[in-house]
Motif scaffolding. Sequence first.
Motif, PDB file in Angstrom:
ATOM      1  N   UNK A 130       0.830  -1.213   0.000  1.00 24.50           N
ATOM      2  CA  UNK A 130       0.000   0.000   0.000  1.00 24.50           C
ATOM      3  C   UNK A 130       0.860   1.258   0.000  1.00 24.50           C
ATOM      4  N   UNK A 131       1.913   1.226   0.782  1.00 23.97           N
ATOM      5  CA  UNK A 131       2.766   2.412   0.927  1.00 23.97           C
ATOM      6  C   UNK A 131       3.806   2.498  -0.186  1.00 23.97           C
ATOM      7  N   UNK A 132       4.228   1.346  -0.675  1.00 27.18           N
ATOM      8  CA  UNK A 132       5.138   1.354  -1.823  1.00 27.18           C
ATOM      9  C   UNK A 132       4.414   1.914  -3.046  1.00 27.18           C
ATOM     10  N   UNK A 133       3.136   1.631  -3.171  1.00 32.35           N
ATOM     11  CA  UNK A 133       2.346   2.160  -4.285  1.00 32.35           C
ATOM     12  C   UNK A 133       2.261   3.686  -4.203  1.00 32.35           C
ATOM     13  N   UNK A 134       2.095   4.210  -3.007  1.00 27.65           N
ATOM     14  CA  UNK A 134       2.069   5.665  -2.817  1.00 27.65           C
ATOM     15  C   UNK A 134       3.412   6.271  -3.210  1.00 27.65           C
ATOM     16  N   UNK A 135       4.496   5.612  -2.798  1.00 25.30           N
ATOM     17  CA  UNK A 135       5.838   6.083  -3.170  1.00 25.30           C
ATOM     18  C   UNK A 135       6.024   6.029  -4.675  1.00 25.30           C
ATOM     19  N   UNK A 136       5.454   5.000  -5.290  1.00 27.44           N
ATOM     20  CA  UNK A 136       5.572   4.821  -6.742  1.00 27.44           C
ATOM     21  C   UNK A 136       4.853   5.934  -7.495  1.00 27.44           C
ATOM     22  N   UNK A 137       3.675   6.274  -7.037  1.00 29.66           N
ATOM     23  CA  UNK A 137       2.849   7.262  -7.730  1.00 29.66           C
ATOM     24  C   UNK A 137       3.304   8.705  -7.465  1.00 29.66           C
ATOM     25  N   UNK A 138       3.735   8.971  -6.238  1.00 29.28           N
ATOM     26  CA  UNK A 138       3.975  10.370  -5.855  1.00 29.28           C
ATOM     27  C   UNK A 138       5.382  10.658  -5.351  1.00 29.28           C
ATOM     28  N   UNK A 139       6.230   9.630  -5.321  1.00 28.66           N
ATOM     29  CA  UNK A 139       7.581   9.839  -4.813  1.00 28.66           C
ATOM     30  C   UNK A 139       8.503  10.485  -5.832  1.00 28.66           C
ATOM     31  N   UNK A 140       9.662  10.848  -5.358  1.00 27.77           N
ATOM     32  CA  UNK A 140      10.703  11.439  -6.199  1.00 27.77           C
ATOM     33  C   UNK A 140      10.982  10.516  -7.385  1.00 27.77           C
ATOM     34  N   UNK A 141      10.795  11.031  -8.592  1.00 29.67           N
ATOM     35  CA  UNK A 141      10.930  10.191  -9.791  1.00 29.67           C
ATOM     36  C   UNK A 141      12.346   9.655  -9.976  1.00 29.67           C
ATOM     37  N   UNK A 142      13.327  10.337  -9.404  1.00 30.48           N
ATOM     38  CA  UNK A 142      14.709   9.875  -9.521  1.00 30.48           C
ATOM     39  C   UNK A 142      14.967   8.614  -8.692  1.00 30.48           C
ATOM     40  N   UNK A 143      14.017   8.277  -7.819  1.00 28.43           N
ATOM     41  CA  UNK A 143      14.168   7.093  -6.966  1.00 28.43           C
ATOM     42  C   UNK A 143      13.212   5.979  -7.389  1.00 28.43           C
ATOM     43  N   UNK A 144      12.693   6.064  -8.616  1.00 32.26           N
ATOM     44  CA  UNK A 144      11.696   5.085  -9.057  1.00 32.26           C
ATOM     45  C   UNK A 144      12.269   3.666  -9.122  1.00 32.26           C
ATOM     46  N   UNK A 145      13.551   3.532  -9.429  1.00 33.50           N
ATOM     47  CA  UNK A 145      14.150   2.187  -9.454  1.00 33.50           C
ATOM     48  C   UNK A 145      14.199   1.612  -8.041  1.00 33.50           C
ATOM     49  N   UNK A 146      14.372   2.480  -7.046  1.00 35.03           N
ATOM     50  CA  UNK A 146      14.375   2.032  -5.653  1.00 35.03           C
ATOM     51  C   UNK A 146      12.988   1.553  -5.247  1.00 35.03           C
ATOM     52  N   UNK A 147      11.970   2.198  -5.788  1.00 37.69           N
ATOM     53  CA  UNK A 147      10.597   1.742  -5.562  1.00 37.69           C
ATOM     54  C   UNK A 147      10.424   0.343  -6.138  1.00 37.69           C
ATOM     55  N   UNK A 148      10.996   0.116  -7.317  1.00 37.03           N
ATOM     56  CA  UNK A 148      10.919  -1.196  -7.943  1.00 37.03           C
ATOM     57  C   UNK A 148      11.583  -2.268  -7.105  1.00 37.03           C
ATOM     58  N   UNK A 149      12.755  -1.960  -6.577  1.00 36.85           N
ATOM     59  CA  UNK A 149      13.464  -2.926  -5.736  1.00 36.85           C
ATOM     60  C   UNK A 149      12.677  -3.169  -4.442  1.00 36.85           C
ATOM     61  N   UNK A 150      12.080  -2.121  -3.890  1.00 42.47           N
ATOM     62  CA  UNK A 150      11.253  -2.273  -2.688  1.00 42.47           C
ATOM     63  C   UNK A 150      10.081  -3.208  -2.960  1.00 42.47           C
ATOM     64  N   UNK A 151       9.526  -3.095  -4.160  1.00 44.90           N
ATOM     65  CA  UNK A 151       8.412  -3.963  -4.553  1.00 44.90           C
ATOM     66  C   UNK A 151       8.862  -5.415  -4.629  1.00 44.90           C
ATOM     67  N   UNK A 152      10.011  -5.649  -5.228  1.00 42.88           N
ATOM     68  CA  UNK A 152      10.546  -7.002  -5.362  1.00 42.88           C
ATOM     69  C   UNK A 152      10.891  -7.600  -3.999  1.00 42.88           C
ATOM     70  N   UNK A 153      11.415  -6.760  -3.095  1.00 37.64           N
ATOM     71  CA  UNK A 153      11.716  -7.222  -1.745  1.00 37.64           C
ATOM     72  C   UNK A 153      10.436  -7.566  -0.990  1.00 37.64           C
ATOM     73  N   UNK A 154       9.390  -6.788  -1.225  1.00 39.39           N
ATOM     74  CA  UNK A 154       8.105  -7.061  -0.592  1.00 39.39           C
ATOM     75  C   UNK A 154       7.555  -8.395  -1.065  1.00 39.39           C
ATOM     76  N   UNK A 155       7.630  -8.629  -2.368  1.00 39.13           N
ATOM     77  CA  UNK A 155       7.157  -9.900  -2.930  1.00 39.13           C
ATOM     78  C   UNK A 155       7.963 -11.069  -2.363  1.00 39.13           C
ATOM     79  N   UNK A 156       9.267 -10.899  -2.249  1.00 45.54           N
ATOM     80  CA  UNK A 156      10.116 -11.953  -1.685  1.00 45.54           C
ATOM     81  C   UNK A 156       9.761 -12.224  -0.230  1.00 45.54           C
TER      82      UNK A 156
END
Length: 209
Positions: A130-156
């Motif tokens: 839920x919170x990673x999605x918020x970061x994905x939509x409204x977070x600093x665009x320069x950190x979007x790859x970090x959002x992706x890694x956070x998503x993968x870590x969440x899935x793991x």
Amino acid sequence: MEMESYINELASNSPAPGGGSVSALAGSLANALGTMVFNLTIGKKIFHTYEKNLQDIITDSLQVVQAQRKEFLVLMDKDTEAFMKVMEAFKLPKSTEEEKEVRNQKIQESYVSALEVPYEVAKKALKTYEYILIACKYGNKNAISDVGVATLMTASSVEGAILNVKINLSGLKDEVYKNEMYMKCDEMLRESETKKAEIMKIVNSKIQP
């Protein structure tokens, strides 16, 4: 435990810490990355373009992921402790019928306790999306790859925790309870896959022109 010491212990022939602990660690890492993205967003130019209610959502999300990062670390230790109790139960004496009965009961109880920890990890990791999605939509665009890694870590974290729930379920004799838990686990896995795909679609759309 310092990271290098933890990894060395993980690599040793000791049965714990193991995959359950690593699953909790993945959840903590996901929330740590979420914390970083929100910290790189709040107070920045993009943040001030948002309406007050969205700013509040982002700020509140930061507080949640900061707290969850620590909660997952606690669950890392709890997972190891729960597994050790299973090992202790198997070491109980079994010379008499009475001892066997006590031992079997303790084993069953320890399996239930051991699966409750990774089940909590999986539930908390699902909440993290839920919170990673918020970061994905409204977070600093320069950190979007970090959002992706956070998503993968969440899935793991979810998938690894569920594996540890199921391995403990396999030792239980209560078939009704086992079937109910298997159904819950499969539902959580489906939910995780859906949420992961949703976020990663946005992440990839922002990375690729």
